[in-house]
Scaffold this motif. Structure first.
Motif, PDB file in Angstrom:
ATOM      1  N   ILE A   1      53.156  46.894  32.843  1.00  0.00           N
ATOM      2  CA  ILE A   1      52.158  45.861  33.171  1.00  0.00           C
ATOM      3  C   ILE A   1      51.942  45.883  34.683  1.00  0.00           C
ATOM      4  O   ILE A   1      52.730  45.310  35.441  1.00  0.00           O
ATOM      5  N   ASP A   2      50.907  46.554  35.123  1.00  0.00           N
ATOM      6  CA  ASP A   2      50.625  46.671  36.550  1.00  0.00           C
ATOM      7  C   ASP A   2      49.698  45.552  37.010  1.00  0.00           C
ATOM      8  O   ASP A   2      48.684  45.271  36.369  1.00  0.00           O
ATOM      9  N   GLY A   3      50.066  44.904  38.114  1.00  0.00           N
ATOM     10  CA  GLY A   3      49.186  43.903  38.706  1.00  0.00           C
ATOM     11  C   GLY A   3      49.226  42.540  38.056  1.00  0.00           C
ATOM     12  O   GLY A   3      48.322  41.729  38.268  1.00  0.00           O
ATOM     13  N   GLY A   4      50.266  42.264  37.250  1.00  0.00           N
ATOM     14  CA  GLY A   4      50.391  40.943  36.640  1.00  0.00           C
ATOM     15  C   GLY A   4      49.220  40.614  35.729  1.00  0.00           C
ATOM     16  O   GLY A   4      48.904  41.380  34.811  1.00  0.00           O
ATOM     17  N   LEU A   5      48.541  39.513  35.991  1.00  0.00           N
ATOM     18  CA  LEU A   5      47.385  39.118  35.175  1.00  0.00           C
ATOM     19  C   LEU A   5      46.127  39.907  35.533  1.00  0.00           C
ATOM     20  O   LEU A   5      45.105  39.766  34.861  1.00  0.00           O
ATOM     21  N   ARG A   6      46.187  40.682  36.595  1.00  0.00           N
ATOM     22  CA  ARG A   6      45.050  41.481  37.070  1.00  0.00           C
ATOM     23  C   ARG A   6      43.799  40.619  37.210  1.00  0.00           C
ATOM     24  O   ARG A   6      42.738  40.916  36.643  1.00  0.00           O
ATOM     25  N   LEU A   7      43.926  39.583  38.001  1.00  0.00           N
ATOM     26  CA  LEU A   7      42.776  38.729  38.299  1.00  0.00           C
ATOM     27  C   LEU A   7      41.905  39.406  39.347  1.00  0.00           C
ATOM     28  O   LEU A   7      42.370  40.261  40.109  1.00  0.00           O
ATOM     29  N   SER A   8      40.645  39.024  39.419  1.00  0.00           N
ATOM     30  CA  SER A   8      39.769  39.557  40.466  1.00  0.00           C
ATOM     31  C   SER A   8      40.296  39.119  41.824  1.00  0.00           C
ATOM     32  O   SER A   8      40.930  38.064  41.961  1.00  0.00           O
ATOM     33  N   TYR A   9      40.036  39.941  42.836  1.00  0.00           N
ATOM     34  CA  TYR A   9      40.530  39.611  44.173  1.00  0.00           C
ATOM     35  C   TYR A   9      39.859  38.353  44.727  1.00  0.00           C
ATOM     36  O   TYR A   9      40.451  37.630  45.517  1.00  0.00           O
ATOM     37  N   ALA A  10      38.629  38.073  44.287  1.00  0.00           N
ATOM     38  CA  ALA A  10      37.967  36.838  44.717  1.00  0.00           C
ATOM     39  C   ALA A  10      38.766  35.625  44.238  1.00  0.00           C
ATOM     40  O   ALA A  10      38.998  34.673  44.995  1.00  0.00           O
ATOM     41  N   THR A  11      39.209  35.652  42.980  1.00  0.00           N
ATOM     42  CA  THR A  11      39.997  34.546  42.439  1.00  0.00           C
ATOM     43  C   THR A  11      41.362  34.473  43.107  1.00  0.00           C
ATOM     44  O   THR A  11      41.851  33.382  43.424  1.00  0.00           O
ATOM     45  N   LEU A  12      41.992  35.627  43.344  1.00  0.00           N
ATOM     46  CA  LEU A  12      43.285  35.626  44.044  1.00  0.00           C
ATOM     47  C   LEU A  12      43.133  35.054  45.449  1.00  0.00           C
ATOM     48  O   LEU A  12      43.995  34.303  45.922  1.00  0.00           O
ATOM     49  N   GLY A  13      42.036  35.399  46.108  1.00  0.00           N
ATOM     50  CA  GLY A  13      41.802  34.877  47.451  1.00  0.00           C
ATOM     51  C   GLY A  13      41.625  33.376  47.436  1.00  0.00           C
ATOM     52  O   GLY A  13      42.195  32.659  48.273  1.00  0.00           O
ATOM     53  N   ALA A  14      40.853  32.863  46.479  1.00  0.00           N
ATOM     54  CA  ALA A  14      40.640  31.424  46.372  1.00  0.00           C
ATOM     55  C   ALA A  14      41.937  30.703  46.015  1.00  0.00           C
ATOM     56  O   ALA A  14      42.140  29.546  46.394  1.00  0.00           O
ATOM     57  N   PHE A  15      42.824  31.382  45.306  1.00  0.00           N
ATOM     58  CA  PHE A  15      44.113  30.817  44.919  1.00  0.00           C
ATOM     59  C   PHE A  15      45.054  30.654  46.118  1.00  0.00           C
ATOM     60  O   PHE A  15      45.880  29.737  46.155  1.00  0.00           O
ATOM     61  N   MET A  16      44.937  31.545  47.121  1.00  0.00           N
ATOM     62  CA  MET A  16      45.896  31.588  48.234  1.00  0.00           C
ATOM     63  C   MET A  16      45.652  30.446  49.220  1.00  0.00           C
ATOM     64  O   MET A  16      44.934  30.585  50.199  1.00  0.00           O
ATOM     65  N   LYS A  17      46.285  29.331  48.953  1.00  0.00           N
ATOM     66  CA  LYS A  17      46.111  28.124  49.752  1.00  0.00           C
ATOM     67  C   LYS A  17      46.704  28.270  51.155  1.00  0.00           C
ATOM     68  O   LYS A  17      46.172  27.742  52.134  1.00  0.00           O
ATOM     69  N   TYR A  18      47.804  28.987  51.239  1.00  0.00           N
ATOM     70  CA  TYR A  18      48.498  29.184  52.525  1.00  0.00           C
ATOM     71  C   TYR A  18      48.745  30.680  52.712  1.00  0.00           C
ATOM     72  O   TYR A  18      49.825  31.187  52.386  1.00  0.00           O
ATOM     73  N   PRO A  19      47.754  31.420  53.229  1.00  0.00           N
ATOM     74  CA  PRO A  19      47.841  32.883  53.301  1.00  0.00           C
ATOM     75  C   PRO A  19      48.731  33.384  54.445  1.00  0.00           C
ATOM     76  O   PRO A  19      48.273  33.993  55.406  1.00  0.00           O
ATOM     77  N   LYS A  20      50.017  33.092  54.337  1.00  0.00           N
ATOM     78  CA  LYS A  20      50.992  33.502  55.354  1.00  0.00           C
ATOM     79  C   LYS A  20      52.366  33.658  54.724  1.00  0.00           C
ATOM     80  O   LYS A  20      52.617  33.219  53.612  1.00  0.00           O
ATOM     81  N   GLU A  21      53.268  34.277  55.504  1.00  0.00           N
ATOM     82  CA  GLU A  21      54.664  34.405  55.099  1.00  0.00           C
ATOM     83  C   GLU A  21      55.429  33.118  55.401  1.00  0.00           C
ATOM     84  O   GLU A  21      54.905  32.199  56.028  1.00  0.00           O
ATOM     85  N   SER A  22      56.691  33.084  54.979  1.00  0.00           N
ATOM     86  CA  SER A  22      57.501  31.879  55.166  1.00  0.00           C
ATOM     87  C   SER A  22      57.860  31.628  56.627  1.00  0.00           C
ATOM     88  O   SER A  22      58.179  30.497  56.996  1.00  0.00           O
TER      89      SER A  22
END
Length: 447
Positions: free
Chosen positions: A174-195
């Motif tokens: 299973i490559d890429g998990g749910l394989r969502l579009s990158y647009a949706t992944l981008g909208a999902f990333m509320k805090y686009p940074k490392e810890s």
């Protein structure tokens, strides 16, 4: 940032470009994202995870699942409304690339549906319980085994980062998990940074973090494909938010402001008359007082005010987004949309009352204490077993305990960081009831 790049239909592993004008309108890629989230086991588990009231058996109190569905509905409305305005302002997106206003709604709806998919059981106290096990509990023994950022991933265990892991993580076959579009992944990333670094600025995107070290590669690939702007260079990776993330956040803010408040009223934690005054202040410009006066039941009064309040805040958030669209695309918009709301005072009043009467209520506090102890006990048991196996001195009890963990969390080829992170993510995947059941079995209380 540019909309035609931000609306990328690309999925993990694609070797050719997906063009909007070539999409099948009956099975649009962004709508497929929604389907993949809703049919995932991680999403289904939200039906037994706390939204506000841990372990509540009251049928009208929201779970993470009902909350996520409601956020998705609000997000779809926000996306469609803004999408219509964006296409009017940038007609080339429709005329050349074929984008429709429903595309914006589909992206925001899918990202909003998934926004809590990585959250642990027992509400936000679950995140704190996992994090403090590593920062001040027995998990401190792992500090010297990890890099600084790996250790921080665990000390500040973050549901947003775990969610990104769930929807993108590759497994055997299973490559890429749910394989969502990158647009949706981008909208999902509320805090686009490392810890790390922690809260380096006051920008809303730096408030928390959104990616574990284990997903750093796919995180950077998504950011580059979407054209997100780098906000730091060198060893510390972070990017500007995808513009539609602000709409996902607004949908969440609207729902927890209004609907958590509604739960408090239904539970009797907030007196009805007192509470309805707060909602009326929010919708006084649109309320039909004659209609309102005819409503007999609390359910009808509350439902009418809830609908008006949500609609009022949707319209306001969309207007704010369009007003600041240029700043958002440049990465210069630094706060949430509702922080600019004309109704901020009313929102703040409702949230303050919710904090005082709901989040700090005796029922919530007592059940969070129980959840805190359960998660720490499970983590200690599982981490001890993993460490023993890794060092070649497992006890029989350790071996038995590890058999209760699904195989996908026990990849023997992983580093010790990956193994311990997987344990934390497994514990985070548990429902409230399953965590209680497992804890009872491990302690022998279920025999």
């Amino acid at each position: 940032m540019y909309w035609e790049q931000l609306l990328s239909l690309k999925r993990y592993g694609d070797t050719h470009k997906r063009l909007r004008i070539e999409q099948d309108e009956t099975r649009l890629g962004f709508e497929v994202d929604y389907d993949r989230v809703i049919f995932s086991s991680a999403f289904r588990s939200l039906q037994d995870k706390t939204q506000v009231i841990p372990l509540s058996k009251t049928d009208f109190v929201h779970t993470r699942l009902t909350h996520s569905l409601e956020v998705s509905v609000v997000g779809r409305s926000l996306g469609r409304t803004v999408g219509k305005e964006i296409l009017a302002k940038h007609p080339y997106l429709r005329e050349i690339h074929g984008y429709q206003f429903n595309d914006f709604g589909a992206i925001v709806a899918a990202a909003a549906l998934a926004h809590d998919i990585g959250n642990p059981p027992f509400g936000h106290s679950g995140e704190k319980a996992i994090g403090e096990y590593f920062s001040i509990g027995n998990g401190k023994r792992f500090q010297n085994m990890f890099t600084q950022k790996e250790y921080q991933d665990l000390c500040d265990f973050e549901g947003n980062a775990n969610g990104f892991k769930i929807v993108t993580e590759s497994r055997k076959g299973i490559d890429g998990g749910l394989r969502l579009s990158y647009a949706t992944l981008g909208a999902f990333m509320k805090y686009p940074k490392e810890s790390l670094p922690k809260k380096p600025t006051n920008h809303i995107a730096d408030k928390k973090y959104g990616v574990f070290q284990s997903e750093k590669t796919i995180f950077e690939e998504v950011a580059r494909e979407l054209g997100l702007l780098e906000t730091r260079q060198g060893n510390n990776i972070s990017y500007t938010r995808h513009p539609l993330t602000f709409l996902v956040e607004a949908a969440d803010d609207i729902c927890y402001t209004i609907i958590d408040f509604e739960d408090g009223i239904n539970l009797g934690l907030i007196p009805e008359d007192y509470a309805l005054e707060y909602l009326i202040k929010l919708v006084e410009k649109s309320i039909n007082r004659k209609k309102y006066s005819t409503l007999i039941t609390r359910e009808d009064r509350l439902g009418y005010l809830r609908a008006l309040a949500i609609n009022t805040l949707i319209s306001d958030a969309c207007a704010i987004f369009m007003k600041y669209e240029d700043d958002i695309l440049k990465g210069n918009f630094q706060v949430s949309l509702l922080a600019k709301s004309q109704y901020k005072a009313q929102i703040d009043d409702i949230i303050k009352l919710s904090v005082d009467r709901i989040y700090r209520s005796r029922e919530v506090v007592e059940k969070e204490i129980a959840g805190y102890a359960i998660l720490q006990n499970l983590l200690d048991c599982y981490c001890t077993a993993i460490l023993g196996k890794n060092q070649g001195h497992s006890s029989n009890f350790d071996s038995l305990v590890l058999k209760t963990i699904p195989e996908k969390y026990l990849n023997v080829e992983d580093t010790i960081y990956h193994k311990i992170l997987n344990i934390a993510c497994y514990v985070a995947s548990l429902t409230d009831s399953k965590a209680v059941e497992l804890n009872n079995k491990i302690r022998g209380a279920a025999l």
